[in-house]
Design an enzyme around this catalytic site. Structure first.
Site, PDB file in Angstrom:
ATOM      1  N   TRP A 101      33.542  34.669  29.606  1.00  0.00           N
ATOM      2  CA  TRP A 101      34.380  34.297  30.760  1.00  0.00           C
ATOM      3  C   TRP A 101      33.535  33.749  31.903  1.00  0.00           C
ATOM      4  CZ3 TRP A 101      38.816  33.397  29.041  1.00  0.00           C
ATOM      5  CH2 TRP A 101      39.438  34.229  28.112  1.00  0.00           C
ATOM      6  N   ASP A 171      35.098  37.945  39.353  1.00  0.00           N
ATOM      7  CA  ASP A 171      36.228  38.032  38.430  1.00  0.00           C
ATOM      8  C   ASP A 171      36.300  39.484  37.960  1.00  0.00           C
ATOM      9  OD1 ASP A 171      37.938  38.055  36.249  1.00  0.00           O
ATOM     10  OD2 ASP A 171      36.929  36.445  35.153  1.00  0.00           O
ATOM     11  N   LYS A 195      45.179  42.634  32.052  1.00  0.00           N
ATOM     12  CA  LYS A 195      44.241  43.549  31.424  1.00  0.00           C
ATOM     13  C   LYS A 195      44.537  44.984  31.892  1.00  0.00           C
ATOM     14  CE  LYS A 195      42.472  39.946  29.618  1.00  0.00           C
ATOM     15  NZ  LYS A 195      41.363  39.111  30.022  1.00  0.00           N
TER      16      LYS A 195
HETATM   17  C1  LIG Z   1      41.030  37.688  29.982  1.00  0.00           C
HETATM   18  C2  LIG Z   1      40.034  37.290  30.973  1.00  0.00           C
HETATM   19  C3  LIG Z   1      40.051  36.011  31.565  1.00  0.00           C
HETATM   20  C4  LIG Z   1      41.065  34.951  31.192  1.00  0.00           C
HETATM   21  O1  LIG Z   1      42.315  35.304  31.627  1.00  0.00           O
HETATM   22  P1  LIG Z   1      43.572  34.327  31.492  1.00  0.00           P
HETATM   23  O2  LIG Z   1      44.575  34.974  32.374  1.00  0.00           O
HETATM   24  O3  LIG Z   1      43.953  34.325  30.035  1.00  0.00           O
HETATM   25  O4  LIG Z   1      43.169  32.986  31.943  1.00  0.00           O
HETATM   26  C5  LIG Z   1      39.102  35.729  32.521  1.00  0.00           C
HETATM   27  N1  LIG Z   1      38.180  36.629  32.877  1.00  0.00           N
HETATM   28  C6  LIG Z   1      38.121  37.861  32.320  1.00  0.00           C
HETATM   29  C7  LIG Z   1      37.069  38.825  32.751  1.00  0.00           C
HETATM   30  C8  LIG Z   1      39.045  38.223  31.351  1.00  0.00           C
HETATM   31  O5  LIG Z   1      38.990  39.442  30.799  1.00  0.00           O
END
Ligand SMILES: *Cc1c(COP(=O)(O)O)cnc(C)c1O
Length: 360
Positions: A101, A171, A195
């Site tokens: 990511w 993030d 998540k």
């Molecule tokens: C799942 C995830 C993403 C991507 O998320 P989307 O909503 O599918 O774009 C980005 N960063 C992290 C850390 C993730 O776990």
């Protein structure tokens, strides 16, 4: 059939109380005769839902008044572009690449400016967090970017990087609301909620006010400008009303259950059960350096692909879902987010013990 133990990395398990509340509200939300899915986002009723969600999130995370809270769409992945388009004022940014990511965010940002990976853990398949105490952060970098919890590899920054005075952008998709956080250490915190917080399709971004530019280049799409969303209270267009409502219920569940301190305590306890087992197991082994281990995502392997596949299959039959590792890593991964009860982790470990005995 009843509920299973769901170890999915995302979309993931939600608190049962929240699902029950949503079910009870489904036909008739608070006596209005319709569900939240059916009401106008311009209605007084929905305005209360979004205002209350923001208020509760501010309480949970102790968000200072000079930070804006935005409810956005496009997934965490759209932020990979929105961040450089809005916040890369000098067109320079430094990224720490600790997994897929972070790498995607880095590659996207490169489209818009002079972007450097100042540290990486790619040399050991992202199984650790590099030492970030003295990185070559550039004098004129606009920000330093991290992915704080690496969902796929199961690593977590336990110490934030020394950004040498630059704003930190993080993030937190897979560790959102899993522990207390000092918001003032960040320029921006954001995460996809699917998540650890709510349903898919909503991103929450917490951004320090002074970082949000009044204007951006003309070519930046209107929908990708933070200022537009700030000025319109996250309702420039129709927001993801349903996801905002469910997140609001989750915030109330978190507050009722002791807030983020209590979550952290629970999450440490739960992860310890699994890591302690892995550390003494003769069959299973964790793939992450102990000092970098995540409390949320726990990858492990047997060292034998056939045995891994057998484990995933038998675990599924026994009611443990979504234990297959990410397609890029293989093996297994147990995501044990806030809503995974301790009993679920204990049951998984008991099952792993039995499997180990049977396959010794
Ligand atoms: C799942 C995830 C993403 C991507 O998320 P989307 O909503 O599918 O774009 C980005 N960063 C992290 C850390 C993730 O776990």
């Amino acid at each position: 059939m009843g509920r299973i133990y769901n170890f999915s990395a995302g979309p993931a398990v939600l608190p049962e109380e929240v699902l029950q509340q949503a079910a009870a509200d489904m036909m008739d939300y608070h006596g209005c005769g319709m569900s939240v899915m059916e009401m106008s986002h311009r209605s007084k009723m929905f305005q209360e839902i979004i205002d209350e969600a923001e208020k509760d999130l501010r309480t949970l995370m102790n968000i200072p008044d000079n930070y804006k809270v935005l409810f956005l769409q496009g997934g965490a992945s759209l932020q990979f572009a929105m961040i450089p388009l809005n916040l890369m004022k000098n067109k320079k940014a430094d990224y720490i690449v600790t997994g897929q990511w972070a790498k995607k965010a880095y590659q996207e940002a490169k489209k818009y400016g002079d972007v450097v990976a100042v540290a990486s853990s790619a040399d050991k398949t992202f199984s650790y967090i590099p030492d970030c105490s003295d990185l070559p952060i550039r004098e004129d970098a606009d920000y330093v970017y991290i992915c704080e919890n690496n969902t796929i590899y199961g690593t977590k920054f336990h110490t934030l990087p020394n950004t040498k005075g630059k704003d930190l952008i993080s993030d937190v998709s897979s560790c959102f609301l899993s522990e207390p956080v000092d918001v003032t250490k960040y320029g921006m915190i954001y995460g996809g909620v699917q998540k650890n917080v709510g349903p898919a399709g909503l991103v929450i971004a917490i951004i320090r006010e002074d970082l949000i530019p009044e204007t951006v280049e003309d070519t930046v799409p209107t929908m990708l400008q933070y200022k537009i969303h700030v000025d319109n209270g996250s309702m420039y267009n129709t927001p993801n009303c349903w996801a905002i409502y469910i997140c609001g219920l989750v915030f109330k569940w978190l507050l009722k259950n002791g807030g983020l301190e209590a979550m952290q305590k629970r999450n440490i306890e739960k992860a310890k059960i699994l890591y302690d087992f892995l550390d003494q197991s003769k069959l299973f082994k964790g793939t992450v350096e102990p000092a970098s281990r995540s409390l949320m995502n726990v990858p492990f392997v047997t060292g034998n692909e056939e045995l891994d596949a057998k484990f995933v299959k038998e675990a599924k039959a026994a009611g443990f879902e979504n234990l297959k590792g990410h397609r890029t890593v293989g093996g297994m991964r147990a995501s044990i987010y806030n809503a995974m009860p301790k009993a679920g982790v204990e049951a998984l470990v008991a099952f792993m013990k039995k499997f180990e005995e049977e396959n010794a």
